[in-house]
Design a protein around this motif. Structure first.
Motif, PDB file in Angstrom:
ATOM      1  N   ASP A 195       0.800  -1.222   0.000  1.00 39.35           N
ATOM      2  CA  ASP A 195       0.000   0.000   0.000  1.00 39.35           C
ATOM      3  C   ASP A 195       0.835   1.276   0.000  1.00 39.35           C
ATOM      4  OD1 ASP A 195       0.835  -0.830   2.568  1.00 39.35           O
ATOM      5  OD2 ASP A 195      -0.556   0.572   3.504  1.00 39.35           O
ATOM      6  N   ILE A 196       2.179   1.150   0.099  1.00 40.42           N
ATOM      7  CA  ILE A 196       3.037   2.335   0.110  1.00 40.42           C
ATOM      8  C   ILE A 196       3.947   2.312  -1.112  1.00 40.42           C
ATOM      9  CG2 ILE A 196       4.856   3.573   1.331  1.00 40.42           C
ATOM     10  CD1 ILE A 196       3.723   2.609   3.930  1.00 40.42           C
ATOM     11  N   ILE A 197       3.920   3.389  -1.873  1.00 45.92           N
ATOM     12  CA  ILE A 197       4.748   3.504  -3.070  1.00 45.92           C
ATOM     13  C   ILE A 197       5.989   4.324  -2.732  1.00 45.92           C
ATOM     14  CG2 ILE A 197       4.796   4.211  -5.492  1.00 45.92           C
ATOM     15  CD1 ILE A 197       2.709   2.070  -4.801  1.00 45.92           C
ATOM     16  N   PRO A 198       7.197   3.816  -3.009  1.00 51.98           N
ATOM     17  CA  PRO A 198       8.398   4.595  -2.707  1.00 51.98           C
ATOM     18  C   PRO A 198       8.423   5.890  -3.507  1.00 51.98           C
ATOM     19  CG  PRO A 198       8.924   2.723  -4.116  1.00 51.98           C
ATOM     20  CD  PRO A 198       7.509   2.545  -3.682  1.00 51.98           C
ATOM     21  N   THR A 199       8.796   6.982  -2.841  1.00 50.86           N
ATOM     22  CA  THR A 199       8.858   8.270  -3.525  1.00 50.86           C
ATOM     23  C   THR A 199      10.186   8.477  -4.233  1.00 50.86           C
ATOM     24  OG1 THR A 199       9.611   9.335  -1.477  1.00 50.86           O
ATOM     25  CG2 THR A 199       7.238   9.334  -1.915  1.00 50.86           C
ATOM     26  N   ASN A 200      11.228   7.752  -3.793  1.00 44.31           N
ATOM     27  CA  ASN A 200      12.555   7.917  -4.379  1.00 44.31           C
ATOM     28  C   ASN A 200      13.159   6.544  -4.649  1.00 44.31           C
ATOM     29  OD1 ASN A 200      15.212   8.470  -5.047  1.00 44.31           O
ATOM     30  ND2 ASN A 200      15.395  10.164  -3.605  1.00 44.31           N
ATOM     31  N   ALA A 201      12.971   6.054  -5.864  1.00 40.50           N
ATOM     32  CA  ALA A 201      13.470   4.723  -6.204  1.00 40.50           C
ATOM     33  C   ALA A 201      14.989   4.660  -6.174  1.00 40.50           C
ATOM     34  CB  ALA A 201      12.955   4.317  -7.589  1.00 40.50           C
ATOM     35  N   ALA A 202      15.654   5.791  -6.417  1.00 37.57           N
ATOM     36  CA  ALA A 202      17.121   5.808  -6.402  1.00 37.57           C
ATOM     37  C   ALA A 202      17.657   5.438  -5.029  1.00 37.57           C
ATOM     38  CB  ALA A 202      17.636   7.187  -6.823  1.00 37.57           C
ATOM     39  N   ASN A 203      16.917   5.759  -3.966  1.00 35.32           N
ATOM     40  CA  ASN A 203      17.371   5.409  -2.623  1.00 35.32           C
ATOM     41  C   ASN A 203      17.392   3.896  -2.414  1.00 35.32           C
ATOM     42  OD1 ASN A 203      17.998   7.912  -1.575  1.00 35.32           O
ATOM     43  ND2 ASN A 203      15.931   8.301  -0.821  1.00 35.32           N
ATOM     44  N   LEU A 204      16.451   3.183  -3.021  1.00 33.76           N
ATOM     45  CA  LEU A 204      16.452   1.725  -2.911  1.00 33.76           C
ATOM     46  C   LEU A 204      17.701   1.156  -3.578  1.00 33.76           C
ATOM     47  CD1 LEU A 204      12.692   1.003  -3.709  1.00 33.76           C
ATOM     48  CD2 LEU A 204      13.760   1.401  -1.488  1.00 33.76           C
ATOM     49  N   MET A 205      18.057   1.708  -4.734  1.00 34.96           N
ATOM     50  CA  MET A 205      19.265   1.267  -5.428  1.00 34.96           C
ATOM     51  C   MET A 205      20.513   1.667  -4.654  1.00 34.96           C
ATOM     52  SD  MET A 205      18.056   2.215  -9.287  1.00 34.96           S
ATOM     53  CE  MET A 205      16.808   1.211 -10.147  1.00 34.96           C
ATOM     54  N   LYS A 206      20.459   2.835  -4.024  1.00 38.66           N
ATOM     55  CA  LYS A 206      21.587   3.280  -3.198  1.00 38.66           C
ATOM     56  C   LYS A 206      21.860   2.287  -2.074  1.00 38.66           C
ATOM     57  CE  LYS A 206      21.881   7.643  -1.934  1.00 38.66           C
ATOM     58  NZ  LYS A 206      21.714   8.940  -1.230  1.00 38.66           N
ATOM     59  N   LEU A 207      20.801   1.796  -1.438  1.00 39.47           N
ATOM     60  CA  LEU A 207      20.963   0.828  -0.349  1.00 39.47           C
ATOM     61  C   LEU A 207      21.612  -0.458  -0.842  1.00 39.47           C
ATOM     62  CD1 LEU A 207      17.530   1.310   1.446  1.00 39.47           C
ATOM     63  CD2 LEU A 207      19.780   1.787   2.437  1.00 39.47           C
ATOM     64  N   VAL A 208      21.202  -0.913  -2.012  1.00 40.35           N
ATOM     65  CA  VAL A 208      21.790  -2.132  -2.582  1.00 40.35           C
ATOM     66  C   VAL A 208      23.288  -1.944  -2.807  1.00 40.35           C
ATOM     67  CG1 VAL A 208      21.817  -3.651  -4.596  1.00 40.35           C
ATOM     68  CG2 VAL A 208      19.634  -2.871  -3.648  1.00 40.35           C
ATOM     69  N   LEU A 209      23.683  -0.783  -3.332  1.00 34.78           N
ATOM     70  CA  LEU A 209      25.094  -0.518  -3.593  1.00 34.78           C
ATOM     71  C   LEU A 209      25.870  -0.295  -2.299  1.00 34.78           C
ATOM     72  CD1 LEU A 209      24.716   1.768  -6.728  1.00 34.78           C
ATOM     73  CD2 LEU A 209      25.396  -0.632  -6.671  1.00 34.78           C
ATOM     74  N   MET A 210      25.227   0.240  -1.279  1.00 36.41           N
ATOM     75  CA  MET A 210      25.881   0.388   0.030  1.00 36.41           C
ATOM     76  C   MET A 210      26.234  -0.984   0.607  1.00 36.41           C
ATOM     77  SD  MET A 210      23.576   3.494   1.637  1.00 36.41           S
ATOM     78  CE  MET A 210      24.317   3.490   3.277  1.00 36.41           C
ATOM     79  N   ILE A 211      25.306  -1.919   0.498  1.00 38.20           N
ATOM     80  CA  ILE A 211      25.596  -3.269   0.967  1.00 38.20           C
ATOM     81  C   ILE A 211      26.694  -3.892   0.104  1.00 38.20           C
ATOM     82  CG2 ILE A 211      24.640  -5.613   1.045  1.00 38.20           C
ATOM     83  CD1 ILE A 211      22.162  -4.502   2.266  1.00 38.20           C
ATOM     84  N   GLY A 212      26.651  -3.602  -1.200  1.00 38.37           N
ATOM     85  CA  GLY A 212      27.710  -4.091  -2.075  1.00 38.37           C
ATOM     86  C   GLY A 212      29.074  -3.591  -1.638  1.00 38.37           C
ATOM     87  N   ASP A 213      29.173  -2.332  -1.210  1.00 37.14           N
ATOM     88  CA  ASP A 213      30.443  -1.789  -0.745  1.00 37.14           C
ATOM     89  C   ASP A 213      30.915  -2.472   0.531  1.00 37.14           C
ATOM     90  OD1 ASP A 213      30.898  -0.066  -2.804  1.00 37.14           O
ATOM     91  OD2 ASP A 213      30.137   1.715  -1.797  1.00 37.14           O
ATOM     92  N   ILE A 214      29.990  -2.750   1.433  1.00 36.15           N
ATOM     93  CA  ILE A 214      30.371  -3.458   2.663  1.00 36.15           C
ATOM     94  C   ILE A 214      30.891  -4.854   2.326  1.00 36.15           C
ATOM     95  CG2 ILE A 214      29.481  -4.475   4.800  1.00 36.15           C
ATOM     96  CD1 ILE A 214      27.588  -2.083   5.014  1.00 36.15           C
ATOM     97  N   ARG A 215      30.248  -5.500   1.387  1.00 35.96           N
ATOM     98  CA  ARG A 215      30.691  -6.849   1.021  1.00 35.96           C
ATOM     99  C   ARG A 215      32.064  -6.837   0.366  1.00 35.96           C
ATOM    100  NH1 ARG A 215      26.941  -9.943  -2.568  1.00 35.96           N
ATOM    101  NH2 ARG A 215      28.583 -11.483  -2.228  1.00 35.96           N
ATOM    102  N   LEU A 216      32.399  -5.763  -0.325  1.00 40.88           N
ATOM    103  CA  LEU A 216      33.744  -5.661  -0.890  1.00 40.88           C
ATOM    104  C   LEU A 216      34.800  -5.763   0.202  1.00 40.88           C
ATOM    105  CD1 LEU A 216      33.414  -2.782  -3.529  1.00 40.88           C
ATOM    106  CD2 LEU A 216      33.547  -5.234  -3.965  1.00 40.88           C
ATOM    107  N   LYS A 217      34.459  -5.319   1.392  1.00 38.30           N
ATOM    108  CA  LYS A 217      35.403  -5.319   2.497  1.00 38.30           C
ATOM    109  C   LYS A 217      35.272  -6.546   3.398  1.00 38.30           C
ATOM    110  CE  LYS A 217      36.020  -1.339   4.559  1.00 38.30           C
ATOM    111  NZ  LYS A 217      37.433  -1.114   4.221  1.00 38.30           N
ATOM    112  N   GLU A 218      34.091  -7.192   3.385  1.00 38.74           N
ATOM    113  CA  GLU A 218      33.855  -8.233   4.384  1.00 38.74           C
ATOM    114  C   GLU A 218      33.695  -9.645   3.820  1.00 38.74           C
ATOM    115  OE1 GLU A 218      31.248  -7.416   7.566  1.00 38.74           O
ATOM    116  OE2 GLU A 218      32.142  -5.459   7.985  1.00 38.74           O
ATOM    117  N   GLU A 219      33.735  -9.792   2.495  1.00 37.17           N
ATOM    118  CA  GLU A 219      33.818 -11.144   1.930  1.00 37.17           C
ATOM    119  C   GLU A 219      35.297 -11.527   1.954  1.00 37.17           C
ATOM    120  OE1 GLU A 219      31.473 -13.076   1.421  1.00 37.17           O
ATOM    121  OE2 GLU A 219      29.707 -12.118   0.538  1.00 37.17           O
TER     122      GLU A 219
END
Length: 306
Positions: free
Chosen positions: A124-148
């Motif tokens: 029932d809730i539509i995200p107002t900023n889809a770029a933020n969802l992609m930003k979160l995915v890339l933030m986790i990607g950056d953490i994995r670069l350091k922790e894998e």
């Protein structure tokens, strides 16, 4: 544990798939560091773990690794909507975190791949900023670069379409999708093995067909849709999946919460990284422009969903 690291036979299997030679990898790392030091437009990097993750993701091809690293730091300046203001405590990102689950799972598949599940929590809730969802995915990607710490054989993504509606997908413009996929495919050392869509609805095929032209051909051939969960288990073992997907690894919410906490712990690092970007004014030869990286925005066709 947030990311269970491979051991013994699994480590041997992964090293074989990544062309990792324990007797020569340190020299490969040294050569990459020497190359970086000679690039006037790239920042100084004193993070051996990050550089080793790039080498592993590039199967220890030095030339491919150089291209990925160059694009990684170039992208940070070229896509501020993904790489600027990455403070997980800011209200916009806190709201985005409440709308989706996005955890990489602790366990690995039998062939050493890391699995990430993404699903919406509210229809029932539509995200107002889809770029933020992609930003979160890339933030986790950056953490994995350091922790894998020991590398993985590849990545598997599961997209759960249970709460997805045309109104949700309408927020993802062609330009935004193109920029995100260029980031993932060209800037990150990701070996994308499979993409799975589960709990699909009739319009999911429309979305998949729309996204496919932005993907490399080998990745287009690795997309699978599932109308029932049993067919997913042919690719991803139940023992590493969350309870909600018929798995044995426990509920997904604690996994999600653990990653949110990890993002909070990385706040100082993300803040420091905002200036760790390529300086196009110092690039030898011609500076890279926005259009060089992403193409002409006006060439994208629009997505129409009934």
């Amino acid at each position: 544990m947030l990311l269970i690291q491979p051991k013994d036979e699994m480590s041997t299997l992964i090293r074989s798939q990544l062309n990792e030679n324990v007797t020569t990898r340190d020299n490969d790392l040294k050569m990459i560091k020497e190359w970086l030091a000679k690039q006037p437009h790239l920042p100084e990097i004193d993070d051996d773990q990050l550089l080793m993750t790039f080498l592993r993701g590039c199967k220890f091809s030095l030339e491919k690794c150089k291209k990925k690293l160059d694009m990684y730091f170039t992208m940070r300046g070229a896509a501020p909507e993904f790489f600027g203001n990455r403070d997980i405590t800011q209200q916009e990102l806190k709201t985005s975190v409440s709308l989706i689950h996005f955890p990489p799972l602790p366990g690995l598949t039998k062939d050493g791949c890391r699995v990430t599940i993404m699903n919406g929590q509210r229809k029932d809730i539509i995200p107002t900023n889809a770029a933020n969802l992609m930003k979160l995915v890339l933030m986790i990607g950056d953490i994995r670069l350091k922790e894998e710490l020991h590398g993985v054989a590849g990545d598997v993504f599961i997209f759960d379409a249970t709460v997805a509606t045309p109104a949700h997908f309408a927020k993802f413009t062609p330009t935004l999708i193109k920029k995100f996929l260029v980031c993932v495919q060209e800037a990150y050392p990701v070996k994308l093995k499979q993409i799975h869509a589960v709990n699909i609805t009739p319009f999911v095929d429309t979305i998949v067909n729309f996204v496919k032209p932005f993907l490399k051909e080998k990745i287009r051939n690795r997309i699978f849709t599932h109308s029932k969960m049993e067919t997913l288990y042919e690719y991803v073992p139940r023992e590493i999946l969350p309870t909600e997907y018929g798995g044995d690894a426990g509920p997904i919410q604690p996994m999600h919460d653990a990653w949110v906490k990890k993002l909070e712990e990385y706040r100082p690092w993300f803040a420091a990284q905002e200036s760790v970007i390529a300086n196009e004014a110092l690039r030898p030869g011609k500076p890279k422009t926005h259009d060089d990286i992403f193409g002409i925005d006006g060439s994208f066709r629009q997505l129409t969903i009934d």
